[in-house]
Enzyme design. Structure first.
Site, PDB file in Angstrom:
ATOM      1  N   ASP A 259       0.822  -1.208   0.000  1.00 48.38           N
ATOM      2  CA  ASP A 259       0.000   0.000   0.000  1.00 48.38           C
ATOM      3  C   ASP A 259       0.857   1.259   0.000  1.00 48.38           C
ATOM      4  O   ASP A 259       1.861   1.357   0.715  1.00 48.38           O
ATOM      5  CB  ASP A 259      -0.902  -0.002   1.236  1.00 48.38           C
ATOM      6  CG  ASP A 259      -1.755   1.252   1.339  1.00 48.38           C
ATOM      7  OD1 ASP A 259      -2.613   1.444   0.474  1.00 48.38           O
ATOM      8  OD2 ASP A 259      -1.525   2.038   2.281  1.00 48.38           O
ATOM      9  N   THR A 261       3.187   2.997  -1.600  1.00 48.70           N
ATOM     10  CA  THR A 261       4.655   3.040  -1.564  1.00 48.70           C
ATOM     11  C   THR A 261       5.198   4.438  -1.857  1.00 48.70           C
ATOM     12  O   THR A 261       6.327   4.752  -1.493  1.00 48.70           O
ATOM     13  CB  THR A 261       5.257   2.027  -2.550  1.00 48.70           C
ATOM     14  OG1 THR A 261       4.743   2.258  -3.868  1.00 48.70           O
ATOM     15  CG2 THR A 261       4.917   0.605  -2.125  1.00 48.70           C
ATOM     16  N   GLU A 294       1.195  -0.161  -4.928  1.00 46.46           N
ATOM     17  CA  GLU A 294       0.274   0.937  -5.203  1.00 46.46           C
ATOM     18  C   GLU A 294       1.106   2.210  -5.105  1.00 46.46           C
ATOM     19  O   GLU A 294       1.606   2.563  -4.044  1.00 46.46           O
ATOM     20  CB  GLU A 294      -0.862   0.992  -4.185  1.00 46.46           C
ATOM     21  CG  GLU A 294      -1.859   2.108  -4.498  1.00 46.46           C
ATOM     22  CD  GLU A 294      -2.336   2.868  -3.270  1.00 46.46           C
ATOM     23  OE1 GLU A 294      -3.147   3.807  -3.447  1.00 46.46           O
ATOM     24  OE2 GLU A 294      -1.902   2.568  -2.155  1.00 46.46           O
ATOM     25  N   ASP A 320      -3.955   5.821 -13.937  1.00 44.00           N
ATOM     26  CA  ASP A 320      -4.282   6.593 -15.134  1.00 44.00           C
ATOM     27  C   ASP A 320      -5.398   5.935 -15.935  1.00 44.00           C
ATOM     28  O   ASP A 320      -6.246   6.624 -16.524  1.00 44.00           O
ATOM     29  CB  ASP A 320      -3.047   6.753 -16.023  1.00 44.00           C
ATOM     30  CG  ASP A 320      -2.084   7.818 -15.510  1.00 44.00           C
ATOM     31  OD1 ASP A 320      -2.370   8.416 -14.451  1.00 44.00           O
ATOM     32  OD2 ASP A 320      -1.046   8.048 -16.157  1.00 44.00           O
ATOM     33  N   HIS A 322      -7.936   4.045 -14.821  1.00 44.21           N
ATOM     34  CA  HIS A 322      -9.216   4.317 -14.165  1.00 44.21           C
ATOM     35  C   HIS A 322      -9.635   5.762 -14.360  1.00 44.21           C
ATOM     36  O   HIS A 322     -10.783   6.048 -14.714  1.00 44.21           O
ATOM     37  CB  HIS A 322      -9.131   4.015 -12.674  1.00 44.21           C
ATOM     38  CG  HIS A 322     -10.321   4.518 -11.904  1.00 44.21           C
ATOM     39  ND1 HIS A 322     -10.391   5.810 -11.410  1.00 44.21           N
ATOM     40  CD2 HIS A 322     -11.499   3.928 -11.573  1.00 44.21           C
ATOM     41  CE1 HIS A 322     -11.561   5.983 -10.816  1.00 44.21           C
ATOM     42  NE2 HIS A 322     -12.242   4.856 -10.892  1.00 44.21           N
ATOM     43  N   ASP A 389     -10.217   2.154  -3.318  1.00 47.10           N
ATOM     44  CA  ASP A 389      -9.894   3.576  -3.245  1.00 47.10           C
ATOM     45  C   ASP A 389     -10.825   4.415  -4.101  1.00 47.10           C
ATOM     46  O   ASP A 389     -11.389   5.419  -3.654  1.00 47.10           O
ATOM     47  CB  ASP A 389      -8.452   3.815  -3.701  1.00 47.10           C
ATOM     48  CG  ASP A 389      -7.458   3.729  -2.558  1.00 47.10           C
ATOM     49  OD1 ASP A 389      -7.850   4.028  -1.408  1.00 47.10           O
ATOM     50  OD2 ASP A 389      -6.299   3.371  -2.814  1.00 47.10           O
ATOM     51  N   ILE A 391     -13.691   3.856  -5.331  1.00 47.07           N
ATOM     52  CA  ILE A 391     -15.106   3.858  -4.941  1.00 47.07           C
ATOM     53  C   ILE A 391     -15.262   4.537  -3.580  1.00 47.07           C
ATOM     54  O   ILE A 391     -16.010   5.492  -3.416  1.00 47.07           O
ATOM     55  CB  ILE A 391     -15.663   2.422  -4.860  1.00 47.07           C
ATOM     56  CG1 ILE A 391     -15.454   1.676  -6.168  1.00 47.07           C
ATOM     57  CG2 ILE A 391     -17.150   2.447  -4.510  1.00 47.07           C
ATOM     58  CD1 ILE A 391     -15.764   0.192  -6.083  1.00 47.07           C
TER      59      ILE A 391
END
Length: 619
Positions: A259, A261, A294, A320, A322, A389, A391
């Site tokens: 998570d 980073t 991430e 990018d 999404h 994230d 949502i």
């Protein structure tokens, strides 16, 4: 490694407390103190000792300098909560049956993200096991559990975890988590774990009582940041690397999503993330381990090998994709979406390259963002239409299919699952779940008063949204409304969308998951900023996905020739329609799509947003 380790002669304890003079193990029963046993301090600042009187399943606490009572920093289980006593756990008692499981490689991974508490009615590891057959039938090849390290309260996303080695007791026992991984492997499913090393939560965090060196002086927005570049950071790194090895060895996880980073505070000459990946691969030679970051910086070095000067990760989330897709489908332009356009051409660039920002100026960040991803394999980028994230960090937790019409969503889903990048689905996405996924917590009174205001500020910063009213994260109803409703599978529209998802994944696995996904046999291009075309080309055949995400219209494959973007020979024989997203199989009210494959070049008439998959056999 720190923790409590049961043996035939009793339990061995080891804990790092370099600034302490005295440390006792307190034997506990029903939270009542039974006996105190001193540990001996060595020259490295570790307190150690074998205590015959403490056995497997016994409860204990540490007493520091006769003043502070705290659970074990490396507790394997906190049955009474993160503030309660720790429990001695014997991992060797579990009987694994996954000896034939050989692991998975990134190129074969189709991920499915799960929040344990919201996935099933009871929200536990055991009920996920009951749904493994369903997930296998959907076609995914791996599940990714959101963080399970224990946290305060009974509900949480997991990013406020404080007991890094202890599975959250509200989800089940350590052996119930092991049983989940064991059964998943039996179904041929990999299991990845989301781990948080960028920070540790606030409530229930006792690490600073054991050592003043655990944390950096600059806290993150979410909690205390681990000390990765200050005094005695080697011990902190060791604690975190041992944690990752623990999950791999004692729970048989197949890898991790690291998570945030980008939020690791590390100015050292030897980056912690590179040390982590190198240590895991070195200490587990020959084992297939998938490591995903991430990271919003679009850094190509993250997924280059250590030998090439990179960090050695297998893949990185590419937001990018999404953001660009959401901008096209919803036309959102506030906050972080200001960096994206509603142009299909930009979406094509992202699919071709892996991300959009490769050094351009970001208006949202106010500085250049990204590096050149050229020569990176598509599988090194994780693409999603939905994830926790994107949502949950909106005020009302809307999924993307709540914001667009069904034909648009079906077409976007086809583009997502038939692009060569590593796809990730978020739980319930496969059937178009009606439930939102909201941000929820169960903190004590000291923190709860600040959560609502903090979320309002975050929404304003991230999305430019004035969140004057949204569900209270602390309310139990917010959590309950985020649970999946599995009864929706009996509703025709949801059942048909599930069938489409299965068919698209089947196409991906049967047609694309061979030696494909390299730039040599894949291309993507656009026409008239309306049609997006994905083309895979092999010796004897060519696979095409033609998607209209906006308006529909007339498409003639002949119009693709002459622009020199095509792959392979132009001499095609028979064309076959493999899938149309607007079909009564996949919708209760499909748009009309007419396809003429009788000529040399097929002609398709789209009556609205649709994706068509066709295959050409070469002469």
């Amino acid at each position: 490694m720190q923790g409590a380790f049961p043996t035939e002669k009793g339990t061995c304890f080891r804990v790092w407390a370099p600034a302490s003079k005295k440390l006792n193990v307190i034997h506990v029963a029903d939270e009542h103190r039974l006996s105190a046993y001193p540990l001996m301090k060595n020259q490295d600042g570790f307190f150690e000792g074998l205590i015959p009187e403490i056995k497997t399943n016994d409860l204990y606490r540490y007493e520091i300098d006769g003043e502070i009572s705290a659970p074990d920093p490396a507790s394997r289980y906190q049955p009474l909560g993160v503030n309660g006593p720790s429990q001695v756990v014997d991992s060797s008692l579990f009987r694994w049956t996954d000896a034939n499981w050989t692991g998975i490689e990134i190129k074969d991974l189709i991920l499915y993200e799960i929040h344990t508490g919201a996935f099933t009615p009871s929200g536990c590891f055991a009920q996920i096991r009951e749904r493994l057959a369903f997930l296998k039938n959907v076609g995914v090849t791996g599940i990714e559990l959101m963080p399970v390290a224990d946290f305060p309260g009974e509900r949480n996303w997991g990013y406020d975890g404080v007991s890094l080695y202890a599975p959250a007791r509200c989800y089940g026992s350590p052996d119930e988590l092991r049983a989940l991984v064991n059964d998943a492997h039996g179904w041929g499913l990999a299991v990845l774990l989301d781990v948080v090393y960028s920070h540790v939560g606030i409530e229930g965090n006792y690490l600073e009582f054991f050592s003043p060196y655990y944390f950096s002086e600059s806290p993150s927005p979410w909690g205390m940041r681990f000390n990765l570049d200050g005094l005695q950071n080697n011990r902190v790194r060791e604690f975190l690397i041992d944690n990752a090895l623990y999950w791999l060895n004692e729970y048989h996880f197949d890898g991790f999503r690291f998570d945030a980073t980008h939020a690791l505070k590390d100015q050292s000459q030897a980056p912690f993330l590179k040390e982590m990946t190198s240590a895991l691969r070195t200490k587990l030679p020959g084992r297939k381990i998938v490591l995903i970051a991430e990271d919003n910086r679009n850094l190509a070095d993250l997924v280059r090998s250590v030998h090439e000067g990179g960090f050695g990760l297998d893949a990185v989330w590419s937001d990018d994709f999404h953001h660009q897709m959401r901008r096209i489908l919803t036309d959102e332009s506030d906050g972080l979406f200001q960096d994206y356009t509603n142009k299909i051409e930009d979406l094509g660039t992202i699919i071709r390259r892996g991300w959009l920002y490769s050094g351009q100026h970001s208006a949202y960040e106010g500085k250049p963002r990204g590096t050149d991803p050229t020569q990176l394999a598509p599988s090194k980028f994780v693409f999603s239409l939905q994830n926790h994230d994107q949502i949950g960090n909106h005020p009302r937790g809307e999924r993307i299919h709540h914001l667009v019409n069904w034909p648009q969503y079906r077409a976007a889903l086809a583009v997502h699952l038939l692009s060569p990048q590593t796809p990730l689905l978020f739980m319930g996405q496969e059937w178009g779940a009606a439930s939102p996924f909201l941000y929820f917590t169960d903190h004590g009174s000291k923190l709860s008063a600040n959560i609502y205001e903090g979320r309002k500020k975050e929404f304003k910063h991230l999305f430019g949204i004035e969140a004057s009213a949204f569900p209270d994260p602390q309310a139990r109803s917010t959590f309950l409304s985020s649970k999946l409703n599995w009864d929706e599978l009996d509703i025709a529209e949801h059942a048909k969308l599930l069938k489409l998802t299965r068919e698209l994944i089947s196409l991906r696995r049967n047609k694309l998951l061979r030696p494909v996904g390299s730039q040599e046999n894949f291309n993507v291009f656009t026409l008239d900023d309306n049609f997006l075309i994905l083309q895979y080309d092999w010796v004897t055949e060519s696979l095409w996905t033609i998607a209209s995400l906006k308006n529909g219209g007339r498409f003639n494959i002949a119009s693709c020739y002459g622009n020199q973007k095509m792959l392979g020979s132009i001499r095609y024989g028979k064309w076959e329609v493999l899938l149309v997203t607007e079909n009564s199989l996949y919708s209760t009210n499909p748009k009309t799509t007419t396809i003429d494959v009788s000529k040399i070049f097929p002609v398709i008439n789209f009556d609205g947003p649709t994706a068509v998959v066709i295959e050409a056999k070469k002469i």
